[in-house]
Every structure is written in C-alpha cells, then in structure tokens.
Design a protein around this motif. Structure first.
Motif, mmCIF file in Angstrom:
data_model
loop_
_atom_site.group_PDB
_atom_site.id
_atom_site.type_symbol
_atom_site.label_atom_id
_atom_site.label_comp_id
_atom_site.label_asym_id
_atom_site.label_seq_id
_atom_site.Cartn_x
_atom_site.Cartn_y
_atom_site.Cartn_z
ATOM 1 N N GLU B 31 0.816 -1.211 0.000
ATOM 2 C CA GLU B 31 0.000 0.000 0.000
ATOM 3 C C GLU B 31 0.849 1.260 0.000
ATOM 4 O O GLU B 31 0.436 2.289 -0.521
ATOM 5 N N LEU B 114 2.509 -13.749 1.654
ATOM 6 C CA LEU B 114 2.002 -14.387 2.871
ATOM 7 C C LEU B 114 2.392 -13.594 4.114
ATOM 8 O O LEU B 114 1.854 -13.821 5.192
ATOM 9 N N GLY B 115 3.341 -12.685 3.967
ATOM 10 C CA GLY B 115 3.885 -11.946 5.103
ATOM 11 C C GLY B 115 2.966 -10.852 5.619
ATOM 12 O O GLY B 115 1.877 -10.633 5.083
ATOM 13 N N PRO B 116 3.444 -10.179 6.681
ATOM 14 C CA PRO B 116 2.625 -9.164 7.346
ATOM 15 C C PRO B 116 2.327 -7.941 6.468
ATOM 16 O O PRO B 116 1.420 -7.191 6.763
ATOM 17 N N GLY B 118 1.832 -8.396 3.192
ATOM 18 C CA GLY B 118 1.326 -8.994 1.955
ATOM 19 C C GLY B 118 -0.134 -8.689 1.690
ATOM 20 O O GLY B 118 -0.664 -7.674 2.130
ATOM 21 N N PRO B 120 -3.856 -10.080 2.272
ATOM 22 C CA PRO B 120 -4.604 -11.068 3.068
ATOM 23 C C PRO B 120 -5.452 -12.000 2.221
ATOM 24 O O PRO B 120 -5.842 -13.069 2.670
ATOM 25 N N ALA B 121 -5.742 -11.608 0.994
ATOM 26 C CA ALA B 121 -6.548 -12.467 0.132
ATOM 27 C C ALA B 121 -5.722 -13.633 -0.415
ATOM 28 O O ALA B 121 -6.273 -14.676 -0.759
ATOM 29 N N LYS B 124 -5.747 -16.902 1.628
ATOM 30 C CA LYS B 124 -7.089 -17.469 1.489
ATOM 31 C C LYS B 124 -7.183 -18.278 0.189
ATOM 32 O O LYS B 124 -7.743 -19.371 0.155
ATOM 33 N N LYS B 127 -5.136 -21.461 0.436
ATOM 34 C CA LYS B 127 -5.817 -22.446 1.278
ATOM 35 C C LYS B 127 -6.965 -23.102 0.516
ATOM 36 O O LYS B 127 -7.232 -24.293 0.678
ATOM 37 N N PHE B 165 -1.049 -26.049 5.100
ATOM 38 C CA PHE B 165 -0.635 -24.656 4.956
ATOM 39 C C PHE B 165 0.434 -24.282 5.985
ATOM 40 O O PHE B 165 1.406 -23.588 5.662
ATOM 41 N N GLU B 169 4.013 -22.722 5.144
ATOM 42 C CA GLU B 169 4.303 -21.386 5.661
ATOM 43 C C GLU B 169 5.588 -21.383 6.495
ATOM 44 O O GLU B 169 6.455 -20.530 6.318
ATOM 45 N N LYS B 170 5.681 -22.360 7.380
ATOM 46 C CA LYS B 170 6.847 -22.454 8.259
ATOM 47 C C LYS B 170 8.121 -22.697 7.440
ATOM 48 O O LYS B 170 9.160 -22.084 7.689
ATOM 49 N N ASP B 173 9.025 -19.484 5.771
ATOM 50 C CA ASP B 173 9.475 -18.539 6.796
ATOM 51 C C ASP B 173 10.926 -18.789 7.196
ATOM 52 O O ASP B 173 11.692 -17.856 7.411
ATOM 53 N N ASN B 174 11.268 -20.047 7.300
ATOM 54 C CA ASN B 174 12.620 -20.431 7.709
ATOM 55 C C ASN B 174 13.601 -20.453 6.546
ATOM 56 O O ASN B 174 14.691 -21.002 6.655
#
Lengths: 204, 204
Positions: B31, B114-116, B118, B120-121, B124, B127, B165, B169-170, B173-174
């Motif tokens: 944004e 997927l990050g903070p 990112g 949010p849709a 979803k 998934k 998921f 994700e994990k 992340d790693n």
DNA sequence: TATAAAATGAACACCGTGTTGACTGTTTTT
DNA sequence: AAAAACAGTCAACACGGTGTTCATTTTATA
C-alpha cells in the motif's frame, strides 16, 4: 476534576471513530477507506479525526492492540495443570470457553481483520499469541513423535498453531454456529483424541 | 510477424515491472508503494506503466493469478491412487516434490504475499486450492473419526488444510532449510503416522 | 531503410492528505 | 453566573500521487 469531563467527551468521539471504521471496513477494504469517508459517515469534522489519531493506520493499530490485549489476557490464564484436570473430568475448561466467548463478542471486527480485505499482520499476531501462550500450554506436552519422523518435530509448533488458528478461523467464517461451550468441548475432544492415539502408539 | 517483436518488448517491460514490484514490496508495504516509486526504480516512464496495467492493484492481481495458476497446475496432478502407491513404497511422491520445488523457486514473492505486509486475500486463495485439490486427494480418505467427536468431522477440512498450509508457511518462513525431497518425505511421514494411528484405533 | 508498435516526456485536472488558526459548544470550577 | 479549559468545527492551504492525453522519440524486425 475538569479533565475528566473532557476526557469522556473525547473517549466517546474516539469510540465513534472506531465503530465507524469497523462499519466501513465491512463495506470496502481498509485501504480504500479515506479519513474523509470515515468522518463523513461518523458525522464528524475531518479535523477532529486528526485530533485523536495521526492517520488511519494509527487508528487501525490502536484497534488491533485493544483486541489482541484482550485475547492475550485470556490466553495467559491457561494453566497446563488445569488443562489436564478438566480433560480427565470431561467438562470444558472454563478459560477456553471464555476464549471463544471473547472471540464471539468481537467477531465482527476480528472477521474483517482476518478476512481477504483485512490486515495480513493481524493473523500473524494472533498466531504468535496462540503459539507462545496457547499451544505451549495445551497440546504440546501431550505429543511425542517417534524418532523416525524427526523433522516433524521441528514443524510441530507451526502445525499445532495452524490447527488452533484454523479451527477459530473456520468457526468465525461460518458465523459461529456452535456455542463457545461446544467449541471448548470439541477442542478438548481433539486434544484427547490425539492423546489417546499417542498413548496407544507408545504402548506398542 | 512484426507484432511478435513488439510483443517481446512489451513482455520484457511487463516482466521488469513485476520484478520491480517484488523488490519494492520487500522493502515497504504494498500500500505504501506508488506507481511513481515503481517506475522510478524500474527506470521507466510512469506513463509506460499505464500502458500495461490499469493500476497497481491490477498488477498485483496478475502476479497472483500467475502464481496460483502454476500452483494449481501441480496440485491438480495429485492422484489419490498414486499417493497410496508411493506411500507403501516409502519413496517421495514426485508431484509433492514438484510442488515444494515450485514453491521454492517462487519463494521470494510468495513469502512477501504471505507476510505481514502482503495481501490477506492471497493465503485465502492458497488455502482454497489446498483444501479442494490437495487435502481431498491425500489425507482426507485416510481419516475416519469416531462418532463421539462428531463436530470434529465438520472441522476436518479446515484442520487438514491448516496442517498443509502451516507446514508450507513455516518452511518458507525459515528460508527453506530442507530440500523439496525432504519436505515431501516429511509430509508423507505425517500422513503415514496419522494413517497408522487411525488403523490402530479402528482395530480396537 | 521503412514501418509499426513501444516507450518517453510534459502537461492536465482531480482528489485525498495533513496542518493551521480562528471559531463555537459544553462542562465544571470558583 | 462568569470564566477557565478543552473538545469539536470550519475553511483554507500547499503537497503529492493519480490517471489521462498527445506529440515525439526509440526500438526491433521485414
């Protein structure tokens, strides 16, 4: 105390701003909302908004902090000992009931924040609380994986957290068709089911 | 074919725009990025951007569609019969390896999404693909819960999806410490572990 | 080298932002 | 009842990004 009267006035305005944002965010994405939109809908002057918040992101942060603080306060009450106690008694653990009750009472805003137009940072924060304060005190101690699936161990917290979160998310998505008590029982049933299986495995 | 040459030129520019967005989005939130930022960083004229995309959201949608299309194409290849076959042979199912390989090769943008900061849709949508095309063809058929935990059944797809998921994700992340092959094997170990336990339960 | 499309550059009106300063309204203290 | 104190209002401001336009230049092939 002169201040108090004005504080209350300001507090009412702040509350109005918060509620208006929640209403607006149900209509369109947070990013699509302007401060102008919000103040028009709230019947406030645009300048008034800036008296209380730096910008719309500041407002959003404050709303989330309030929400997560409430969530955390409940989760912190979870006691691993009590979990086991209630588990054997076969009645729902009150703290977990309280947890689902809290989520239900704030479901409007939480659903929005977790939704496709929400804030991607919010689920991350919720998961973090779940991981360090929920998962650790409930399921974690009950699960021991056999050595041959060593890597799995590393992923266990992530999986556990994901499951906790998934249940909550699904429940909210479906507009909470089950009561907090039922959810607490279901949660326990899952824990029990896993525990029973783990025990069976370990005995063999 | 004169057009083709220009098509290639346009395609290169589009690619440049996409890559620049990915770089930018690693620095600040989507944004917070302006079309101006993007074109300056890409060394393009701002007008050029509008030659290819309506606005930055249009660009984002196109990037995600491409990503999810690739993901779906792999997941669609999962065959429940093959899953069982490879499971008994104790070797990783090639399609699952391919899946993790795909995720790894696009990890930068996926991590961001997927990050903070990112979208949010995006989780979803991922998934949803996992639920209808991954979970349904792998674990689902292997799990049968006892009647007394009836409600659990309703939440099973959500839980299953969460597990899938959560692992992905994990891992991302790693920064993907394990190879796609190891991940595929781990995934199978989990499936197996669950299956073994279910069988044991059902025999009693 | 001619040509067709892509990319550029500059200009445009538009709109929301955040800030300011003078004001009006409301509530409590003296 | 007056005044102190602060919340909220109103209008105006410069600023910056948006999306569009059009004439011009660059690019890649046939």
């Amino acid at each position: 105390m002169t201040e108090k009267a004005h504080d209350k006035m300001a507090a009412r305005t702040k509350q109005l701003i918060k509620e208006t944002l929640i209403e607006l965010i149900e209509e369109k994405s947070f990013e699509g909302i302007t401060v102008k939109d919000l103040t028009v809908k709230a019947g406030l002057n645009r300048g008034t908004f800036y008296l209380h918040y730096r910008d719309k992101y500041d407002l959003m942060v404050k709303i989330q902090e309030e929400l997560l603080q409430g969530f955390l306060q409940i989760v912190l009450q979870i006691d691993p000992f009590d979990v086991g106690k209630y588990l054997s008694k076969n009645i729902p653990y009150p703290v977990i009931v309280q947890l689902f009750t809290y989520l239900k009472s704030h479901s409007r805003i939480i659903k929005v924040l977790l939704g496709p137009k929400g804030d991607p940072a919010f689920p991350k924060k919720m998961k973090e609380i779940i991981k360090t304060n929920f998962f650790e005190n409930t399921i974690k101690n009950l699960i021991t994986f056999p050595e041959e699936v060593a890597i799995v161990k590393e992923y266990l917290p992530a999986i556990g957290t994901s499951v906790h979160f998934g249940i909550i998310e699904k429940w909210l998505d479906n507009d909470m068709p089950h009561s907090p008590e039922e959810m607490a029982m279901m949660y326990f049933n899952i824990v029990k089911f896993i525990k029973v299986q783990i025990n069976k495995i370990n005995k063999i």
